[in-house]
Structures are given as C-alpha cells and as structure tokens.
Design an enzyme around this catalytic site. Sequence first.
Site, PDB file in Angstrom:
ATOM      1  CG  ASP A   1      -2.245   0.644   1.016  1.00 56.77           C
ATOM      2  OD1 ASP A   1      -2.338   1.498   0.117  1.00 56.77           O
ATOM      3  OD2 ASP A   1      -3.189   0.307   1.744  1.00 56.77           O
TER       4      ASP A   1
ATOM      5  CG  ASP B   1      -9.544   2.274  -0.311  1.00 52.97           C
ATOM      6  OD1 ASP B   1      -9.035   1.189  -0.644  1.00 52.97           O
ATOM      7  OD2 ASP B   1      -8.974   3.102   0.431  1.00 52.97           O
TER       8      ASP B   1
HETATM    9  C1  GLA Z   1      -5.788   1.812   2.267  1.00 54.74           C
HETATM   10  C2  GLA Z   1      -6.202   0.689   1.347  1.00 54.74           C
HETATM   11  C3  GLA Z   1      -7.257  -0.154   2.016  1.00 54.74           C
HETATM   12  C4  GLA Z   1      -6.734  -0.696   3.331  1.00 54.74           C
HETATM   13  C5  GLA Z   1      -6.246   0.447   4.196  1.00 54.74           C
HETATM   14  C6  GLA Z   1      -5.549  -0.067   5.430  1.00 54.74           C
HETATM   15  O1  GLA Z   1      -6.815   2.706   2.440  1.00 54.74           O
HETATM   16  O2  GLA Z   1      -6.632   1.189   0.124  1.00 54.74           O
HETATM   17  O3  GLA Z   1      -7.653  -1.215   1.175  1.00 54.74           O
HETATM   18  O4  GLA Z   1      -5.696  -1.599   3.077  1.00 54.74           O
HETATM   19  O5  GLA Z   1      -5.358   1.289   3.509  1.00 54.74           O
HETATM   20  O6  GLA Z   1      -5.117   0.959   6.254  1.00 54.74           O
END
Ligand code: GLA
Length: 708
Positions: A449, A514
């Site tokens: 990420d 997301d």
């Molecule tokens: C980001 C990602 C999510 C999740 C969060 C965790 O927002 O896009 O899918 O993994 O971080 O903190």
Amino acid sequence: MSSNSVYSLHSSNASLVVDCTSGAPVVLYWGGRLDNATTPEMLRLLSTPQEAQASVANEAPIALSPALGIGFHGDAGLRVHRNGRDWGVNPVVSSCTQPDDQTLEIQCIDPACQIELHYRLSLDADSDTLSAQTCLKNLSSAPLQVDRCDAPALPIANHLSHITAFKGRWAHEFQTETVGPFHGSFVRETQAGRTSHDNFPGLIVHDRLFGEHRGEGIALTLGWSGNHRMSVTRLISGRALAQLGEVFYPGELQLGEQETYESPVLYSSVTDSGQTPLSQRLHRFVRSHLTDERMRGKLKPIHFNTWEAMYFDLDTPRLCALADAAASVGAERFVLDDGWFPSRHDDTAGLGDWTVDAQKFPRGLRPLIDHVHELGMEFGLWVEPEMVNPDSQLFRDHPDWVLSVEGAPTVLARNQLVLDLTRPEVCDYLYAHIDALLQEYPITYLKWDMNRDLHQPGDQHGRAAVHRQVLAVYALMDRIRMAHPKLEIESCSSGGARADYGVLAHTDRIWTSDSNDALDRLRIQRGCSMFFPPEYMGAHVGPRECHITGRTLSMALRAGVAIMGDMGIEANINEMSQDDREVLAAAIALHKQHRELIFTGDVVRLETQDFEMAHGVVAGDRGEALFSYAVVATPPHSAPGRLRLHGLDADRLYEVNIVWPEGIRSHTPSILDVINGQHVSGDSLMRFGLQLPILKPETLLLLHLQVR
Ligand code: GLA
C-alpha cells in the site's frame, strides 16, 4: 523497412512511419495499418507544407523531441540548460538502426549543446501497441539541468479533435471525461508523487463520433508511478501533438558528464473501429509484455481480505473464524490487512515497525497461517513500506529518514510521513524486515500500500527526490520478488492511486478502488478496463451497507459486479445472513467456472442508455462469452429494449444461458422462461439483440454464450 531516411514499422493492424530526412526524427504517420501500395514517399508528397501567413517559411517539425533551437513554438517536451545556456537544442539524427523488424533505434546529437538523444520505438506485432522512450545523455563536463524530457512526441491528425481522459478522487477512480475541439493545450498533470486518483496517466485522442465500436482513436499512456504530465497541444498552424512525460521539481534532475536520463515508456495503440478494440490491444500487450512470466495463464485465486471485516481490531481466534467462513464460501487466499504490527490500533501509530504485534498475536502469525493453510488457502499480508508514523520506533530511532523540506512545517497525511527511499540504508532496512517476515512465514502475497501523496519530497541534501523515490520503490519491489520468486504483489494506494503500466512491471494486481459500492464499481471498473485487463482489477464483494457510500445493495448485485474482475470478498462473512452466504458462495463458484475466460478473453464494452450498463468478455476463438447487463437507475420506459451484443462470431450458433442471478424470474412470463439452453446465431445476437426482461433497478444479469 527504410527508404531514404524514412523508416516504417508494421504490425497486423497498425503502422508507424518515422521520417528523418529533415535531420530531426518526425513521426510522419501513426495509425491503422497502411496498404502495401502506400509508400513513405507518397506520404511525404501528400504532406507537402506551405508557408502560412504571418509565420516562418519552414515551421519547425513536430520532432520526437520538438526542438527549441530551430524555433519550435509551443510546448516543447525537451527543456534543458546549463546555467541558462545551451537551452536552444537542435538534435540531429546521427544514426538510425532497426535491430529487428519491429524496432527502431534513433540516435541524435546536438554538438553545440553537447547532448545526445536516443529514441527506442517498438511496435509489437501481435498487440499493435507501440512502446516509445527517450533517453538523454549529457556529453559535456558541465552539469546539464533537465527541466523536462518527455517520451517521444506523437503528431495528432486534425480529425482527431476530441480527448477522453480520466478524472476521479479517492474511492471514485477512473471516471472518464470527454472534451471537444480546443485551441492551445489540454494538459493533465499531477505532482502527487504517485500515479494519483485524479490524473491517471492515460488518454484517448479520437474523432467526433468515436464510440465503443466505431471511430478512429489513439490511446496513450505513460508507464510511471510518479509525477507526470500529459499534454495535447494544437499549435496556431492547426497542427497538433501529444506529449507525455515526467514532471520535475526545480533542480530535481541534473545530469553530470556522460550521465543519462531515461523517460518513462509511452505506450500507444490505435484503432479505426472504436474504443473496445483499443482496449483489447492494450490488454493483449499487458498480458504478453508487462505480466510477469510466472503469472501468465495463472487462474488467480479468490481473495478474502480482512480490512472491511475487522479493520484494526485483530486477534487470532476471530481471524480463524473468519478464515473458516471464507473457506466455506470458496475463498482461496486469505489476506491479513492493516493492523497486525505493534501499536497499530488505528492509523496514528506503528507504520515502519514491520514486526508482528506480540499483544494481538502472542504466538506470532503461525497459528493463523497454519489454520489458513489447513483450510486450503494461501496467506497474504498487507504492508505499507514507504511510510512511517511519527509515533513508531522507526521514527524515534531515525527521525531523519523522512522526505522533508528544511525550515517548513511537516505536512502529515493520514498521520504519516514518507521515508526517503533514496537513502540505501532505508531500503536495506525495509528489505531486511520484509524479507525476515517472508523467511519466517509462508507468505505468498503482499498487498503493498501507499496511503499518501508526496508533499515535501526533499532528500537529506535538500534536493527534490520524486524521480529517484519512484525508481527506488520499483527496485525494492524487484529485490523482494527476486528473493521470493513465488511472491505476488498487489499495488494498492488508497485504492487505485498507483495503477499504471510502470508499476505493472513490478506487481501482479491493482487494488482498483477503496469503494466496494457495486453501483459505483460498475463505472470505476468500466473506466479501469479501458487500459487494464480484468485479471489485474481487484474486485471485492463488500459489506451489505457500503462503508464508503452508506448504500445498501443486494448480495446478488455486489457479487455479480465482482465476478467480472479478480474477485474477492472484503466483508464479515460471519455477520452475513445465511441467504447472503449462499448467494456469495454461488457467485464464487460461478467465477471459478468462468475465470479462465474472464482472465484471458477480450473485453467488450457495450454502449447503452444512462440507466443501464453492459460489458463482457469474449474468448479469443469467439467460442464462448460472458456478458454482464445491469440496471443502475429507474428505466424511462415500462418495458426494456433488446441488448445488442458485440464481438461474437456472426456465423456460429451460441447456446444462451442466463447464469446470474440464480433462478431469476419475472413477475410475468418473459424471456427468462424460454431462453436458457436455446441456440441462436451470433448474427442475431449482434444485429437484432436479446429482448431484456423487466428488471428492477440495481439488478444485474450475467449471460453466458457457448458455441455448441
Ligand atoms: C488503504 C487501502 C485499504 C486498506 C487500508 C488499510 O486505504 O486502500 O484497502 O488496506 O489502507 O489501512
């Protein structure tokens, strides 16, 4: 093939002609495959220029790097200088070679400015996709300041008057926007230090009547995960050009003697039959050139991801219970998301300390991983290597390891700072910690990420470092993948903010967004499919009430939308009703049944009215297809029309089956009662279409077609 300094590359459906006769390398033609009777001389003759009024006698050409030194008036993609001198570049072709039928290497020298340019243009014979890169070398002992060095410029023919590009934001990526004819420049630029949610580095320049299945267009995308700029400029003469390249901070790129800079690769494909074939070509290219060998032909497993099920509140017994539920509905990979390392009770602490939290996991991750394995699933882990929370041991030990701007207050985003990966010791630290986890535990998947923009990208010497930071991230990913050849990496960046052809060469999946809101996802995934094939597009079934939009959507819709991508689940299955669990399990089984088709077929997007959306995948041999049709809003008429399909074989008979939702019926007799198992011609499905049943808004059908 060359004739008098004019060079041609051909693929099945495209031709590129580069004219070097004036001394500057110029793309004379980039478009549909030219007929054998068409010679470069004809194109040169047909493009005989004329002196325009109030203009110079010979306008500077739209060279691969339009040259300021010979008076190019406009947005020149090559801007260099040495203390204000040597800016007037005029690179002249010194050699042009064709190492093979599909590749052109052009070398240019500017003896006055002491620079050398090397262009590599390669047209893939199968996918009709062009890769083009500029490489700049400083020949002088005096440092060369590089303000801009774009990938090769491409001329845009006059009839390609419209541009479709992407806008969006967090949880709403890949939204398309089309603009009409314009004067001056159309510019999209990001200084987010990552690919960004709002400025995906790709666009399509096309004609006025362009659609999914008609019209001419050129797709362009830059393989780069940092700052970038795309411009399409119409000069006062009416000539137009597209340039894509990196954006640098002041003084960011300086070349010492014999040092070189390679621009990101520009990928381009052309079509004279609409946007769908354009995507198919790009997908074919991604599959054959950017997909890592070990992933080719792999049927990607069904994910279960813990994020929206448990967030930071993790413990082994509840995770094991979730794993049981995930396996029971058909999941094949269990991914432990954020929250597993020390102090990570929310997003204010812990990033940087890549060890397992002994409080949440007193016996480490072993018991969970063993349980996941016993259930027949693989195990994956979330990491965010480039980031650090000020509240972390790493930051307390090395407060100087972050990117920053001296004298300016630090800008926090999601309570985190960005590590300076241009320092080898930082990469070594990250490598050592991730490698240790991968050594200790049988982890076959990392969700990598990156949850913030780079706002203050200064290194320890005060120099801007975005370019070097991006290269360092790629190198770190490669180093880890090299040491763990079976490891797969997902590129996530607060959803889809690091989805581009650059990162695809180092990773195996993108987290599209997301937002798991199935209605929003239909549009997000449609936009994403313009450049990315379905097997890259992470698509999860979210909770009944979407955590981002608050919308409540049926399981049949949520699962139906996820089936068409790299499917997963991101919700607490143990909180689902028995009915929903059964529908979810059926959807997963259906995805597994058809995933070979979904992951290898040709994407076909259908044009529909605003209240509906439809797309599909058709097998390469046209023997099978899966189409999705969704009603997203209240239809304007009391009865729907017919859905006309595309991409089938007109002459063959297809057995038609509506395979989703299971057992769907209308309130009165409809096509749903008669169509399953019937054989109809591809011609009838494409020309005449299939009468749709009356469907409530937020209903999605999947239609399977098989040649018998
Ligand atoms: C980001 C990602 C999510 C999740 C969060 C965790 O927002 O896009 O899918 O993994 O971080 O903190």
